[in-house]
Design an enzyme around this catalytic site. Structure first.
Site, PDB file in Angstrom:
ATOM      1  N   HIS A 498     -63.720  -1.126  44.745  1.00 21.12           N
ATOM      2  CA  HIS A 498     -63.658  -0.191  43.626  1.00 21.12           C
ATOM      3  C   HIS A 498     -62.579   0.847  43.810  1.00 21.12           C
ATOM      4  CE1 HIS A 498     -67.783  -0.996  41.669  1.00 21.12           C
ATOM      5  NE2 HIS A 498     -66.795  -1.586  41.047  1.00 21.12           N
ATOM      6  N   GLU A 735     -57.754 -23.455  27.858  1.00 24.13           N
ATOM      7  CA  GLU A 735     -58.174 -23.073  29.217  1.00 24.13           C
ATOM      8  C   GLU A 735     -58.550 -24.293  30.040  1.00 24.13           C
ATOM      9  OE1 GLU A 735     -60.719 -19.231  29.200  1.00 24.13           O
ATOM     10  OE2 GLU A 735     -61.495 -20.510  27.614  1.00 24.13           O
ATOM     11  N   ASP A 759     -58.347 -19.604  33.668  1.00 23.99           N
ATOM     12  CA  ASP A 759     -59.153 -20.819  33.779  1.00 23.99           C
ATOM     13  C   ASP A 759     -58.274 -22.069  33.788  1.00 23.99           C
ATOM     14  OD1 ASP A 759     -61.893 -20.187  34.095  1.00 23.99           O
ATOM     15  OD2 ASP A 759     -61.841 -19.285  32.105  1.00 23.99           O
ATOM     16  N   CYS A 806     -53.005 -15.226  26.917  1.00 20.25           N
ATOM     17  CA  CYS A 806     -53.806 -14.015  27.139  1.00 20.25           C
ATOM     18  C   CYS A 806     -54.397 -13.984  28.552  1.00 20.25           C
ATOM     19  CB  CYS A 806     -54.923 -13.896  26.114  1.00 20.25           C
ATOM     20  SG  CYS A 806     -56.137 -15.212  26.230  1.00 20.25           S
TER      21      CYS A 806
HETATM   22  C1  PEP Z   1     -58.460 -17.009  30.978  1.00 19.02           C
HETATM   23  O1  PEP Z   1     -59.208 -17.874  31.425  1.00 19.02           O
HETATM   24  O2  PEP Z   1     -57.244 -16.916  31.256  1.00 19.02           O
HETATM   25  C2  PEP Z   1     -58.997 -15.982  30.071  1.00 19.02           C
HETATM   26  C3  PEP Z   1     -58.207 -15.126  29.460  1.00 19.02           C
HETATM   27  O3  PEP Z   1     -60.360 -15.937  29.958  1.00 19.02           O
HETATM   28  P1  PEP Z   1     -61.310 -15.218  31.046  1.00 19.02           P
HETATM   29  O4  PEP Z   1     -60.414 -14.670  32.095  1.00 19.02           O
HETATM   30  O5  PEP Z   1     -62.076 -14.178  30.331  1.00 19.02           O
HETATM   31  O6  PEP Z   1     -62.136 -16.356  31.522  1.00 19.02           O
HETATM   32 MG    MG Z   2     -61.204 -18.038  30.632  1.00 14.69          MG
END
Ligand code: PEP
Ligand code: MG
Length: 881
Positions: A498, A735, A759, A806
């Site tokens: 943290h 993903e 992912d 993203c």
């Molecule tokens: C990803 O898998 O890149 C994603 C943006 O989703 P999360 O990280 O929330 O699984």
């Molecule tokens: Mg993801």
């Protein structure tokens, strides 16, 4: 052993097995011992290297690395003696066994000899826990602590204990009929580096607490009751051994899963995946590099080290990236002495409640300050977590029981907090393991308050302090005058703690795991803390100090210019428009992202509304939360991802089956489709946001068109029911390798694509995103991942669909031109890096980006891609951050 003085219940007198100083067990710098996970006892700091039998008995376990022995008396009482802390790592070096496993010994017999000097140099501590194991059927009636003892001196008196006897009965009921109910078996491989020694045994046994099942571990024709730490140690399981887990009873399946998880997860320092760090404001690469080398606190010697010489360079692990120049300031943690006995139940209870009230007040003020800057926000979130723990009913009950038994409030609170911390360490959910830090911080805050100190008095820091500590607690960091803190340097600690997250949010450069030498630096010593190369430079030469100063000045200028330009639309050098959005998890984050130049939100992880509560939020609560975020974005686009539960984001109250491999189980859109009312409520809430045109829906973990069609059908029904004219765009996350490969079919049903590199990388490289050892290789710049992104972007372009990224890779300025070269139109990143992303893209043309992408797709590995990106796009002075 001097046993039974009468035919009445036997009492056992234990003699000191070592000469040295006898201390309370709480002083053992290891939560498994201090938290009494193995049982109660004392800890002896030895001054001579011979371990003797404390009583008559049979030597039932001699650890293969000879650092620990367990004796069993004729009455079945088991005494574990563990020479030093973490001495299993010595692999037997420095230890000579004198008595063999199975030998019958008498009080005072020599059991083993050890090299005291070698242990003093190589082990984190010599403190030797002498423990009456929890399932022994005996408890300690009196003990000698806080004084010198010599071998043979009276150390402890033990008397029979009904509660412990019940535990013994349960633990030793191997021949008894199994708990009725279903059975479960499973094979699991031992990942503990040194096999099942004391600590793993404690963790395994703890993982079964609250589960109704009879559980055995079988190996090489032998069987051990999984609740008996001694039986587990006696099994002699080594790293890599395949063990059969056999359980029966109502919780049999859960029990074997719990054991398999502990067996398979080497008890390393908790580490979160790169993406989790990115969510907290650190670009993914920091956590990736850092997680590789985090040093467990216990690895830092408490011995006196020589101060590093002027010109020395100490390697560490990057916890918060940046460069700092300043002077050493040693921050010492106050020693909090705690008496074991209380001054009476009424008095101790009152003191405990007063101390909690003081801490509660302070935490409430800190939690309320969330929203005034990223650092305060991060600190506020952590204060909110501390508040929750302060009211935790189990923790409070444990402390109150202990006070009622005559302990002091401090002793009771510390024991309760440490026992809870030890249990959490045994869990596999990384989010729960993080709470160990919270507990230890809260332990200190309450103890300080009990000791009359309102807070750890904030020290008077000189300007440009590089604050040095063994380990820092979040409460210590937020108490500092951060305007005077140039950097943080700790001897121990991990990059994903943290305090590292707060430091990153406050943009204070920080290095952790620098080793004990750093604690010997004199106050005022000039330092360069280079948390980009991962080194602390001690008293650098004048030329080096000057060059670091010049770099810092140039950076400050550049960052100021980037921030000033961040509100402009993002365009490449040749004028191509690229949208730079932010990933957000709250309205405050959305507002901060807009201030950093975010042109919208490319990913709202709605899990934030569902986690850490007992039931799902209803439609009204969800709608209000989404609306607040839409408002904070001031009309900019808001991409709301439907619940991504399961996998690394388990939600306890959802009817999720126990899964062998949650990452490959019911997660993302699969969970939503399996819980139609959950999905419908969420879609209704989204359709309630105004203006609706501001919103788009994003579906996680898509693998085929039918999943999209199923969600669209629900949306269409709701639109009809609500008589909505507007159509809402529905995008899908890329993903899974399946969705990337099938992108040409998926763009027929999706309005846009958004690549989740976290992912996608995990599934493409077959590397768990939370795996601490694989973290350095879990790199989204891997050409295999880039090829999948390129293929998806090509398919989208053929159909005129927009492609965003993203995942964590979008938060790396170095990767931005490469992603644009692969055909990406929108980046959704951590808010704080947006000015740098826009600046990085403003320096390149699309053709340069494409050229880089072509070369990257041909590269052999991620390191080659990074080198290409740096040489093609670095501006010659320094690599884009
Ligand atoms: C990803 O898998 O890149 C994603 C943006 O989703 P999360 O990280 O929330 O699984
Ligand atoms: Mg993801």
């Amino acid at each position: 052993m001097s046993a039974a003085s009468s035919p009445e219940p036997p009492t056992i007198a234990l003699a000191a097995p070592l000469t040295g100083w006898s201390a309370p067990l709480d002083e053992a710098p290891d939560a498994v011992f201090a938290g009494r996970m193995l049982g109660d006892g004392v800890a002896i700091d030895p001054t001579a290297g011979t371990l003797h039998a404390p009583c008559d008995g049979e030597l039932v376990v001699l650890a293969p690395s000879r650092h620990a022995v367990t004796l069993r008396t004729a009455d079945g009482c088991q005494i574990l003696m563990h020479v030093g802390i973490d001495t299993v790592n010595l692999g037997g070096e420095g230890f000579t066994a004198v008595a063999a496993q199975g030998a019958r010994v008498r009080t005072g017999d020599v059991l083993l000899r050890f090299d005291l000097d070698l242990l003093a140099r190589r082990a984190p501590s010599l403190l030797t826990p002498v423990i009456v194991t929890a399932d022994s059927g005996f408890r300690i009636a009196s003990r000698v602590v806080g004084s010198e003892v010599r071998v043979g001196d009276r150390l402890m008196d033990l008397v029979p204990d009904a509660a412990s006897a019940a535990a013994l009965a349960a633990a030793s009921a191997s021949a008894a009929p199994a708990v009725p109910g279903p059975g479960a078996t499973r094979r699991a491989t031992v990942a503990f580096e040194h096999g099942i020694h004391a600590r793993p045994a404690a963790l395994l046994a703890a993982s079964l607490r609250n589960l109704a099942a009879d559980v055995r571990l079988a190996l090489r024709g032998r069987e051990a009751n999984a609740r008996s730490t001694v039986a587990l140690m006696a099994l002699g399981a080594q790293h890599g051994d395949e063990i059969e887990l056999r359980a029966s009873g109502p919780d049999a399946a859960l029990a074997v899963s719990a054991l398999a998880a502990v067996l398979g997860a080497e008890a390393a320092a908790p580490a979160r995946g790169a993406d989790t760090a990115a969510r907290h404001g650190q670009p993914a690469v920091h956590a990736r590099r850092a997680a590789a080398g985090a040093t467990p606190a216990a690895a830092v010697s408490s011995g006196s080290e020589a101060a590093p010489a002027p010109g020395a360079t100490l390697p560490g692990v990057i916890a918060s990236r940046g460069l700092a120049i300043g002077q050493a300031f040693q921050l010492r943690r106050p020693e909090i002495a705690v008496a074991e006995s209380g001054a009476g139940v009424t008095q101790e209870t009152a003191a405990f409640e007063r101390a909690r009230a003081v801490v509660r007040g302070r935490l409430e003020r800190s939690a309320a300050a969330a929203g005034e800057g990223a650092g305060a926000r991060a600190a506020g979130e952590i204060a909110a977590a501390h508040l929750e723990l302060l009211e935790d009913p189990e923790l409070l009950a444990a402390a109150r029981v202990s006070i009622a038994a005559g302990r002091s409030a401090g002793f009771a609170w510390r024991a309760a907090a440490r026992a809870a911390a030890a249990e959490l360490r045994a869990l596999t959910d990384p989010r729960l393991r993080e709470r160990v830090d919270d507990l230890l911080d809260l332990e200190t805050q309450v103890l300080l308050s009990l000791a009359g100190a309102a807070t750890a008095a904030a020290p008077a820091l000189p300007e440009n302090s590089i604050v040095i500590a063994r380990e820092l607690l979040p409460s210590q960091l937020v108490a500092l005058d951060t305007a005077r803190v140039a950097g943080l340097a700790t001897a121990a600690g991990g990059a994903t703690s943290h305090v590292s997250i707060i430091a990153a949010a406050m943009e204070i450069p920080a290095l952790v795991a620098l080793g004990p030498g750093v604690l010997a630096l004199r106050d005022g010593a000039p330092l360069v803390l280079d948390a980009e190369r991962g080194v602390l430079e001690v008293e650098p030469a004048e030329a080096r100090a000057n060059s670091a100063r010049a770099t810092l000045a140039a950076r400050r200028e550049r960052a100021a210019a980037e921030r000033a330009a961040a509100q402009r639309e993002c365009r490449t050098a040749d004028g191509t428009r690229i949208e730079v959005f932010a990933n957000v998890g709250s309205a405050a984050e959305a507002a901060a992202a807009v201030r950093n130049g975010a042109e919208g939100c490319g990913l709202l992880r709605t899990e934030f509304l569902f986690l850490e509560r007992d039931s799902a939020p209803d439609e009204a609560e969800q709608r209000a939360a989404y609306q607040k975020i839409a408002d904070a974005l001031g009309g900019r686009p808001l991409t709301i991802r439907t619940l991504d539960a399961g996998g690394d984001k388990p939600i306890a109250y959802l009817p999720q089956p126990a899964e062998e491999n949650p990452a490959l189980g019911l997660r993302g859109v699969r969970t939503s489709l399996a819980n139609p009312s959950l999905l419908e409520t969420q879609l209704r809430a989204i359709l309630g946001v105004r203006p609706l045109e501001q919103c788009r829906v994003l579906l996680p973990m898509i693998t085929e068109a039918a999943e999209v069609a199923a969600v669209r059908a629900v949306l269409e029904e709701l639109r009809a029911e609500l008589a909505l004219k507007q159509r809402i765009e529905v995008g899908i996350m890329i993903e899974t390798p399946a969705s990337a490969v099938l992108a040409d079919r998926l763009v027929e049903v999706a309005d846009f694509l958004s690549v989740g590199t976290n992912d996608l990388t995990q599934y493409t490289l077959a590397m768990d995103r939370g795996h601490p050892q694989l973290a350095p290789r879990l790199d989204a710049m891997h050409p295999a991942v880039l090829r999948l992104i390129e293929g998806a972007a090509r398919a989208a372009a053929a159909r005129g669909r927009m492609v965003a990224v993203c995942g964590g890779l979008a938060s790396e300025p170095l990767a931005a031109p490469l992603l644009v070269g692969l055909g990406v139109h929108e980046l959704s990143a951590v808010g704080a890096v947006i000015p740098q992303l826009k600046a990085a893209l403003g320096r390149v043309t699309v053709e340069q980006c494409r050229e880089l992408a072509r070369a990257a797709l041909r590269a052999a590995d991620a390191a080659a891609v990074r080198a290409l990106a740096q040489s093609a796009l670095g501006d010659g002075r320094e690599v884009p951050r």
